[in-house]
Design an enzyme around this catalytic site. Structure first.
Site, PDB file in Angstrom:
ATOM      1  N   GLY A  12     -56.626  67.399  30.886  1.00  0.00           N
ATOM      2  CA  GLY A  12     -56.702  65.951  31.016  1.00  0.00           C
ATOM      3  C   GLY A  12     -56.657  65.173  29.708  1.00  0.00           C
ATOM      4  O   GLY A  12     -57.157  64.048  29.648  1.00  0.00           O
ATOM      5  N   THR A  13     -56.007  65.716  28.673  1.00  0.00           N
ATOM      6  CA  THR A  13     -55.925  64.933  27.424  1.00  0.00           C
ATOM      7  C   THR A  13     -55.035  63.702  27.612  1.00  0.00           C
ATOM      8  O   THR A  13     -55.291  62.660  27.000  1.00  0.00           O
ATOM      9  CB  THR A  13     -55.423  65.769  26.228  1.00  0.00           C
ATOM     10  OG1 THR A  13     -54.070  66.161  26.457  1.00  0.00           O
ATOM     11  CG2 THR A  13     -56.298  66.989  25.982  1.00  0.00           C
ATOM     12  N   ASN A  14     -54.021  63.793  28.465  1.00  0.00           N
ATOM     13  CA  ASN A  14     -53.194  62.608  28.739  1.00  0.00           C
ATOM     14  C   ASN A  14     -53.973  61.572  29.545  1.00  0.00           C
ATOM     15  O   ASN A  14     -53.833  60.374  29.310  1.00  0.00           O
ATOM     16  CB  ASN A  14     -51.896  62.996  29.443  1.00  0.00           C
ATOM     17  CG  ASN A  14     -50.874  63.532  28.459  1.00  0.00           C
ATOM     18  OD1 ASN A  14     -50.317  62.770  27.670  1.00  0.00           O
ATOM     19  ND2 ASN A  14     -50.665  64.842  28.467  1.00  0.00           N
ATOM     20  N   MET A  91     -49.641  69.976  38.147  1.00  0.00           N
ATOM     21  CA  MET A  91     -48.824  71.185  38.245  1.00  0.00           C
ATOM     22  C   MET A  91     -48.388  71.532  39.667  1.00  0.00           C
ATOM     23  O   MET A  91     -47.868  72.614  39.904  1.00  0.00           O
ATOM     24  CB  MET A  91     -49.574  72.367  37.615  1.00  0.00           C
ATOM     25  CG  MET A  91     -49.851  72.179  36.136  1.00  0.00           C
ATOM     26  SD  MET A  91     -48.330  71.901  35.183  1.00  0.00           S
ATOM     27  CE  MET A  91     -48.994  71.533  33.546  1.00  0.00           C
ATOM     28  N   HIS A 110     -43.598  64.754  30.206  1.00  0.00           N
ATOM     29  CA  HIS A 110     -43.106  66.117  30.042  1.00  0.00           C
ATOM     30  C   HIS A 110     -43.065  66.454  28.548  1.00  0.00           C
ATOM     31  O   HIS A 110     -42.599  65.634  27.746  1.00  0.00           O
ATOM     32  CB  HIS A 110     -41.705  66.268  30.666  1.00  0.00           C
ATOM     33  CG  HIS A 110     -41.197  67.659  30.563  1.00  0.00           C
ATOM     34  ND1 HIS A 110     -41.615  68.668  31.406  1.00  0.00           N
ATOM     35  CD2 HIS A 110     -40.341  68.229  29.677  1.00  0.00           C
ATOM     36  CE1 HIS A 110     -41.025  69.796  31.056  1.00  0.00           C
ATOM     37  NE2 HIS A 110     -40.249  69.559  30.010  1.00  0.00           N
TER      38      HIS A 110
HETATM   39  C1  GAR Z   1     -49.139  68.228  28.935  1.00  0.00           C
HETATM   40  O1  GAR Z   1     -48.548  68.793  27.782  1.00  0.00           O
HETATM   41  C2  GAR Z   1     -48.071  67.719  29.883  1.00  0.00           C
HETATM   42  O2  GAR Z   1     -46.977  67.144  29.226  1.00  0.00           O
HETATM   43  C3  GAR Z   1     -47.679  69.000  30.566  1.00  0.00           C
HETATM   44  O3  GAR Z   1     -48.902  69.665  30.786  1.00  0.00           O
HETATM   45  C4  GAR Z   1     -49.826  69.313  29.764  1.00  0.00           C
HETATM   46  C5  GAR Z   1     -51.101  68.806  30.405  1.00  0.00           C
HETATM   47  O4  GAR Z   1     -52.094  68.562  29.449  1.00  0.00           O
HETATM   48  N1  GAR Z   1     -46.950  68.738  31.757  1.00  0.00           N
HETATM   49  C6  GAR Z   1     -45.914  69.470  32.156  1.00  0.00           C
HETATM   50  O5  GAR Z   1     -45.539  70.460  31.571  1.00  0.00           O
HETATM   51  C7  GAR Z   1     -45.223  68.977  33.431  1.00  0.00           C
HETATM   52  N2  GAR Z   1     -43.915  69.542  33.536  1.00  0.00           N
HETATM   53  P1  GAR Z   1     -53.343  67.621  29.728  1.00  0.00           P
HETATM   54  O6  GAR Z   1     -53.985  68.103  31.040  1.00  0.00           O
HETATM   55  O7  GAR Z   1     -54.248  67.847  28.557  1.00  0.00           O
HETATM   56  O8  GAR Z   1     -52.861  66.207  29.824  1.00  0.00           O
END
Ligand code: GAR
Length: 210
Positions: A12-14, A91, A110
């Site tokens: 969940g950093t995004n 995911m 992405h």
């Molecule tokens: C992020 O790097 C996002 O871009 C990627 O998963 C990670 C989730 O990190 N998403 C994909 O690869 C989708 N195709 P987060 O949970 O720390 O945000």
């Protein structure tokens, strides 16, 4: 005000970047209304709770098929009057019917410069492993609208990030997150909420700030 639902599966950093942007007034026309996780153990849920955002868990395995999963998600989002869905490390692949119903109202981040290293099977660390395998010197992140084609929807924003000679997939992932994803995702969400995005011939036009 546009009500935003953020869909997550992991760290969940995004999501955190969106929470921080909202706290700093960088999402003026949007409100983070709901966080839905496909994984009950996702740390993203803790981040949402700390920010006092309502959470829900919707596991794919609790539904007979992808259509049933999409229908349950759709009902949950409609009930709350959600206007924008953000996939932030989500995911679970959503069914075509769901993508059509929410056309140009779902944004995904992405971790590569689409059309490189994207599509079926390219997610999370795998994307960075593929970039290192290919030996690219520049990678980055893309924020795009979601269509029925995996990572194939109209591109909203992209940002490039340098690959270092001693990078591992993990170090590259960290840099792409910090230097690209966490910057362009809140920017794209703000543009959407300000009604400054339109899609013409499969391409996103960004209206200038007036
Ligand atoms: C992020 O790097 C996002 O871009 C990627 O998963 C990670 C989730 O990190 N998403 C994909 O690869 C989708 N195709 P987060 O949970 O720390 O945000």
């Amino acid at each position: 005000m546009i009500k935003i639902a953020v869909l997550v599966s992991g760290g969940g950093t995004n999501l955190q970047a969106l929470i921080d942007a909202a706290a700093q007034g960088r999402l003026p026309e949007g409100v983070l209304d709901l966080v839905v996780s496909s994984n009950p153990d996702a740390y993203a849920l803790t981040r949402a709770q700390q920010a006092e955002i309502e959470t829900a868990v919707l596991r794919r395995r609790d539904f007979a098929d992808s259509e049933a999963y999409g229908a349950a998600l759709d009902a949950m989002l409609c009930e709350r009057g959600i206007g924008l869905i953000v996939l932030a490390g989500f995911m679970t692949v959503l069914p075509d019917s769901f993508c059509r119903r929410w056309e140009n109202r779902i944004i995904n981040v992405h971790p590569s410069l689409i059309p490189s290293f994207c599509g079926e099977g390219f997610y999370g660390l795998r994307v960075h492993e593929a970039a290192l395998q290919k030996g690219v010197k520049v990678t980055g992140a893309t924020v795009h609208f979601v269509s029925e084609i995996v990572d194939g929807g109209a591109i909203i924003l992209q940002k490039a990030v340098e690959v270092m000679p001693d990078d591992t997939a993990e170090s590259l992932q960290k840099r792409v997150m910090a230097q690209a994803e966490h910057i362009i995702l809140p920017q794209a969400v703000a543009l959407f909420c300000q009604d400054r995005l339109s899609v013409v011939d499969g391409k996103v036009l960004i209206q200038p700030d007036v």
